[in-house]
Design an enzyme around this catalytic site. Structure first.
Site, PDB file in Angstrom:
ATOM      1  NE  ARG A 143      -3.641   2.412   2.251  1.00 26.60           N
ATOM      2  CZ  ARG A 143      -4.670   2.591   3.036  1.00 26.60           C
ATOM      3  NH1 ARG A 143      -5.107   1.612   3.779  1.00 26.60           N
ATOM      4  NH2 ARG A 143      -5.287   3.752   3.073  1.00 26.60           N
ATOM      5  NE  ARG A 173      -8.404   3.023  -0.315  1.00 29.49           N
ATOM      6  CZ  ARG A 173      -8.417   3.707   0.818  1.00 29.49           C
ATOM      7  NH1 ARG A 173      -8.673   3.133   1.944  1.00 29.49           N
ATOM      8  NH2 ARG A 173      -8.215   4.999   0.796  1.00 29.49           N
ATOM      9  CG  ASP A 202      -8.580   0.763   4.285  1.00 33.36           C
ATOM     10  OD1 ASP A 202      -7.732   1.244   5.066  1.00 33.36           O
ATOM     11  OD2 ASP A 202      -9.779   1.113   4.284  1.00 33.36           O
ATOM     12  CG  ASP A 217     -10.400   1.179   7.886  1.00 30.43           C
ATOM     13  OD1 ASP A 217      -9.242   1.631   7.875  1.00 30.43           O
ATOM     14  OD2 ASP A 217     -11.250   1.440   7.014  1.00 30.43           O
TER      15      ASP A 217
END
Ligand code: PH2
Ligand code: MG
Ligand code: MG
Length: 163
Positions: A82, A91, A94, A96
């Site tokens: 990334r 992307r 990711d 989170d």
């Protein structure tokens, strides 16, 4: 004391399914991967003009403190290629943090529960699949309740056949 962390994984560059599998493999360096949801093909939210994503949710039991978990996640994102891209844009991977136990944390870039999670079907559908009774510590609603509360909002998601 170990904590149950719930992580949202997403990718829409390269081979997204392979990226998610590689990511899940590396997450076991940060704790024990307890559950992985189905993978979902999901309509891009916020920045709409980009490829559909593959998303899933992982339950990770970890001994790490939240800020160390975040640092470990950022290392995995970097290792999987990334680069700091345009905000909300395409992307490779990711990761989170949705929940960290029932902690509420607002320290710099660390915001738990994730502030937009309850508006996103690509988060709530896989989360409700693996933890329907999990309660949001601020909204005081379960993942299943938050999902049904979305109505027709929150974007289109399609569950993929199990691998
Ligand atoms: N992530 C974003 C912005 N929009 N849309 C989908 N479907 N899935 C994502 O993971 C996603 C998104 C910013 O992180
Ligand atoms: Mg995100
Ligand atoms: Mg992120």
């Amino acid at each position: 004391m170990p904590q149950q962390a719930y992580l949202s994984l997403g990718s829409n560059l390269g081979d997204p399914v392979a990226n998610l599998h590689a990511c899940i493999g590396r997450l076991s360096t940060l704790g024990e991967v307890k559950q992985v949801s189905s993978f979902y093909s999901t309509e891009p939210m916020e920045l709409r003009e980009q490829s559909w994503f593959i998303n899933c949710v992982v339950e990770l039991e970890t001994e790490l403190a939240a800020e160390h978990l975040l640092a470990g996640i950022q290392d995995i994102e970097a290792a999987l290629g990334r680069v700091r891209e345009i905000s909300k844009g395409p992307r490779t991977i990711d990761i989170d943090i949705l929940f960290f136990g029932s902690f509420v944390i607002q320290e710099g870039s660390l915001r738990i529960p994730h502030p937009a999670m309850h508006e996103r079907r690509f988060v709530l559908a896989p989360l409700a699949e693996i933890a329907p009774q999990l309660k949001h510590p601020i909204l005081q609603k379960t993942a299943a309740e938050l999902l049904s509360q979305l109505g027709t909002a929150g974007g289109i998601v399609k569950r993929l056949a199990p691998r």
